[in-house]
Design a protein around this motif. Structure first.
Motif, PDB file in Angstrom:
ATOM      1  N   ASP A 264       0.686  -1.333   0.371  1.00  0.00           N
ATOM      2  CA  ASP A 264       0.149   0.482   0.067  1.00  0.00           C
ATOM      3  C   ASP A 264       0.696   1.250   0.051  1.00  0.00           C
ATOM      4  O   ASP A 264       2.185   1.289  -0.187  1.00  0.00           O
ATOM      5  CB  ASP A 264      -0.991  -0.414   1.194  1.00  0.00           C
ATOM      6  N   ALA A 265       0.336   2.410   0.296  1.00  0.00           N
ATOM      7  CA  ALA A 265       1.029   3.551  -0.203  1.00  0.00           C
ATOM      8  C   ALA A 265       1.817   4.283   1.003  1.00  0.00           C
ATOM      9  O   ALA A 265       2.869   4.299   0.625  1.00  0.00           O
ATOM     10  CB  ALA A 265      -0.311   4.969   0.012  1.00  0.00           C
ATOM     11  N   SER A 609      -6.407   0.342  -6.498  1.00  0.00           N
ATOM     12  CA  SER A 609      -6.406   1.434  -5.673  1.00  0.00           C
ATOM     13  C   SER A 609      -4.523   1.527  -6.115  1.00  0.00           C
ATOM     14  O   SER A 609      -3.037   0.926  -6.397  1.00  0.00           O
ATOM     15  CB  SER A 609      -6.079   1.696  -4.035  1.00  0.00           C
ATOM     16  N   ALA A 611      -0.659   4.526  -5.426  1.00  0.00           N
ATOM     17  CA  ALA A 611      -0.091   5.644  -4.938  1.00  0.00           C
ATOM     18  C   ALA A 611       0.774   6.171  -5.873  1.00  0.00           C
ATOM     19  O   ALA A 611       1.689   5.016  -6.528  1.00  0.00           O
ATOM     20  CB  ALA A 611      -0.156   5.605  -3.902  1.00  0.00           C
ATOM     21  N   LYS A 638      -3.198   8.750  -2.944  1.00  0.00           N
ATOM     22  CA  LYS A 638      -3.462   7.109  -2.933  1.00  0.00           C
ATOM     23  C   LYS A 638      -4.974   8.279  -3.634  1.00  0.00           C
ATOM     24  O   LYS A 638      -5.858   8.145  -3.058  1.00  0.00           O
ATOM     25  CB  LYS A 638      -3.698   6.262  -1.875  1.00  0.00           C
TER      26      LYS A 638
END
Length: 801
Positions: A264-265, A609, A611, A638
């Motif tokens: 994730d970001a 998603s 980012a 993001k």
């Protein structure tokens, strides 16, 4: 594969496309660079400038090999007590080794795999030197004993790289720092790391690894062990880490999909396991502490055979402790843990090694993590569950290996693999307040969850020279498959009188099925990276990765099954400039990719998603290894975030969150006796789009925008040989109670302290977290108050043998 605009930067889309084109073009060229490997030997005959400080000979040889970008094999024990006057000036590689070894009784011989250190009397004329029993590479990650200052990391680049040459923000916490500060959980030690927030929901008796990075929750995708992802379950089954089994913790902040796929970001936290080595410590440790804490642990390792080709290590622990939380009747919540991590290193040949690893963890804890909020909105001392029913048991069994083979010409083939099975059995109570505002209506729940997780990472790395440049190339493929199962049963539970709560009543085992879900995710990624050295000063890191992910969502309770496939390219590019004297400014752009499982109310599948981050920073690490300082400014966005309508609770993929900030970190040996760590974070994080209009332009709940820490450790051996004292402060700033930012919890400052005494084989320590027992709330939101950690004092006795 989708694209999006980084709204805080109008030029982001052209920049991102340019980065992707640059990454693809550069890496396409890099794929054919091994054909130029013949230039390696010519490069080693070229003259370069070196500045190696005086000190231990083994350290000097390692530093020289690092700067010369060559490998050396040596028996470090044979150099014990030997000193070097250092090296300053211009030399070829062999001239540099010769000058450093002058008068030491040792010399080096060149082999196809690199350089080998031998006693001078043992080198046959014109013959190849037989290899020593212990292989120590100049690329080894070991740091100076007792130091807080790490100089190298493999997390950011998957190659052992000096931190000065990494164009991204990285923090390394050594086992020595963990021990000196008396940390007993992963979140304890990460709480003092810039850009990191832990336990957003306050003290948790279950001790999960709940970490957020740069404002983004890393519960689902930010957990790594020895460079391999650790997947979590569907609901409550997360990752728990026993810090006694770790050699170090490395935190890579910012989007990092080039190295870590569907991260994730905010970044990743990589836990590095204790592994066999010839000089591994042997100790038994006993611990007593607050809330009836009792723990015994052992860390034992060494040689199995006389040649040292087989090394073993066993780390084990047994814990039985209460926690700070009690039921109104006085019964304390408890936790038990057993941990065992055996490992074996087999040096199959001088060029080939295999490490076998296993890990078993059993955790059994009370599962009433919050106190009930009264009808007036204020916290109470009432627990919604029951000490005889509310319990969570989690098991982890993991097995894996790390294989490495040094090919001719200095290329290295590596493969890491781990299979893990994690399971959870959770009994807990869900409650709501009746209309009379004193009766707590309760429902019993029984959740069973498991994850089967297989991760494999295979890579080929090596160095070549092209003209005035040197290239450290990395090519790899990784594979991950996880299957998570979750089912829930519900049932009636007796109500509770808030004014006179009675516990210890019979709560029937729930029998009514309420959920049955299986999630299967398969990810295959291919990546490539080129770390380029232009002369003595410029360092370029450029990399790219392609991921393909397939996700199957089998909702067996509702008889609905969906399949989703996602793919993406991620890139990273960064430049460092080595100013000399240990200074290195850098600038970088990095990207991340996170698949989202599910669909909106109209049946449209969620897209991944993405980012993107731009970061500039400055690092300072002088050659003597006494100081590490880093400053980073970042701008991170993001998009395609799944948010929820506040009225209908329907999922919509219209979210966008921007995080900007400043991070400062310093670790130093200020004097021969005084060590320091310090950190500061200023975070500006805002929701830029979401399903709830009231949150747009606001800071997400439970997210402090300021934090700072300071720790000083003083070796007071002038007063009493073997005595050390340490102390520090932690500051956590204000955080918001609601999405609209209408009310907030104030910031707070906590004090910590430690005293240690070492005599012969014994080490004694007393550590205290929240020394003055300040009472505070870590946050307030979603109808609950989250209490902070109370004072916790731990006494430890270690015996080394």
């Amino acid at each position: 594969m989708s694209d999006f605009t980084l709204h805080s930067h109008p030029l982001s889309r052209p920049l991102s496309r340019a980065v992707r084109a640059a990454c693809l073009g550069w890496l396409a060229c890099a794929a054919v660079l091994p054909a130029a490997q013949a230039q390696n030997q010519r490069a080693e005959r070229q003259v370069a400038s070196y500045d190696i400080p005086a000190g231990a000979l083994a350290d000097a040889l390692n530093r020289f090999a690092q700067q010369a970008r060559v490998s050396i094999v040596m028996d470090a024990a044979s150099l014990k007590g030997l000193q070097s006057p250092g090296l300053k000036g211009s030399y070829t590689v062999e001239e540099g080794f010769g000058s450093l070894l002058k008068g030491s009784g040792h010399t080096v011989a060149r082999t196809p795999a690199g350089y080998v250190l031998r006693p001078q009397s043992a080198v046959p004329a014109g013959g190849d030197a037989p290899l020593p029993e212990v292989r120590v590479s100049a690329d080894a990650l070991a740091e100076a004993a007792g130091s807080y200052v790490a100089r190298r990391s493999a997390t950011a680049t998957k190659t052992d790289t000096p931190l000065l040459e990494v164009p991204q923000s990285v923090s390394v916490i050594t086992a020595q720092e963990v021990e000196d500060k008396g940390a007993t959980t992963l979140t304890d030690i990460l709480a003092q790391t810039p850009g990191v927030m832990v336990n957003p929901y306050g003290f948790d008796a279950r001790a999960p690894d709940w970490v957020t990075l740069r404002g983004f929750d890393s519960w689902y995708t930010g957990s790594y062990r020895d460079g391999l992802i650790q997947n979590v379950g569907v609901t409550f089954l997360g990752v728990q880490t026993e810090v006694y089994g770790l050699e170090r913790i490395e935190v890579l902040r910012g989007p990092s999909s080039v190295m870590f796929g569907k991260g994730d970001a905010g970044g990743v936290v990589n836990r590095v396991s204790k592994l066999p080595s010839a000089d591994a410590p042997r100790e038994i440790a006993l611990q007593l502490g607050s809330f009836d804490r009792r723990q015994v642990a052992a860390d034992v390792g060494g040689k199995i055979d006389e040649d040292g080709k087989l090394l073993f290590r066993v780390v084990g622990l047994d814990l039985d402790t209460g926690t700070q939380e009690r039921y109104p009747g006085g019964e304390r919540m408890k936790r038990k843990r057993q941990y065992l991590a055996p490992s074996l290193r087999w040096q199959i040949s001088p060029q080939t090694s295999l490490v076998l690893q296993a890990e078993m963890l059993r955790d059994d804890a009370s599962d009433d993590v919050q106190f009930v909020t009264g009808a007036n909105g204020l916290p109470t001392a009432v627990k919604e569950g029951d000490p005889g029913y509310s319990r969570i048991k989690t098991d982890t069994d993991a097995f894996g290996y790390q294989f490495e083979h040094l090919l001719d010409g200095g290329w290295t083939l590596s493969q890491k693999a781990r299979y893990a099975y994690r399971s959870m059995d959770k009994h807990h109570i869900q409650s709501s307040l009746d209309t009379d505002e004193v009766t707590l209506l309760r429902q019993a729940r029984h959740d069973v969850e498991s994850v089967n997780d297989l991760a494999v990472d295979t890579s080929l790395s090596g160095e070549i020279g092209l003209g005035a440049t040197r290239h450290r190339l990395l090519f790899g493929v990784d594979y991950n498959r996880s299957r998570a199962n979750w089912w829930r049963n519900t049932g009636a539970a007796p109500s509770l009188d808030m004014n006179n709560p009675v516990y210890g009543v019979l709560i029937p085992e729930p029998q009514t099925p309420a959920a049955n879900l299986r999630l299967t995710s398969t990810q295959l990624g291919a990546y490539a990276q080129d770390q380029v050295a232009f002369g003595q000063a410029w360092r370029l890191t450029i990399g790219g990765r392609y991921d393909h992910v397939k996700s199957d969502n089998d909702d067996r309770f509702n008889a609905v099954r969906t399949t989703q496939k996602d793919e993406a390219f991620s890139g990273r590019i960064g430049i460092n400039y080595l100013l000399g004297g240990g200074w290195s400014p850098y600038v970088s752009h990095s990207e991340s990719f996170l698949p989202n499982i599910g669909a909106d109310a109209a049946g449209r599948a969620f897209t991944p998603s993405r980012a993107r981050q731009n970061e500039v920073g400055l690092k300072y690490m002088p050659a003597d290894g006494s100081v590490s300082f880093a400053a980073a400014l970042f701008d991170l966005t993001k998009t395609a975030v799944v948010s929820y309508d506040p009225d209908t609770f329907e999922a919509r993929q219209i979210g966008r969150v921007r995080s900007r900030g400043l991070e400062l970190e310093a670790k130093a040996a200020l004097t021969r006796r005084l060590k320091m760590t310090a950190g500061f974070t200023a975070l500006d994080i805002k929701v830029q789009a979401g399903a709830d209009p009231s949150e747009v332009g606001r800071t997400p709940m439970l997210t402090p925008q300021r934090s700072a820490s300071l720790w000083l450790d003083y070796a007071a051996d002038a007063w009493l040989p073997g005595l050390s004292v340490g102390g520090g402060l932690r500051y956590i700033g204000r955080n918001w109670d609601d999405a609209a930012n209408t009310s907030a919890q104030p910031g707070y400052t906590l004090a910590d302290a430690a005293i240690r005494y070492e005599t012969g084989p014994w080490k004694f320590s007393v550590s205290a977290a929240n020394l003055f027992d300040r009472r505070y709330y870590a946050g307030h939101g979603y109808g609950s108050w989250y209490r902070g950690a109370e004072r916790n004092v731990v006494l430890t006795a270690r015996y080394g043998f």
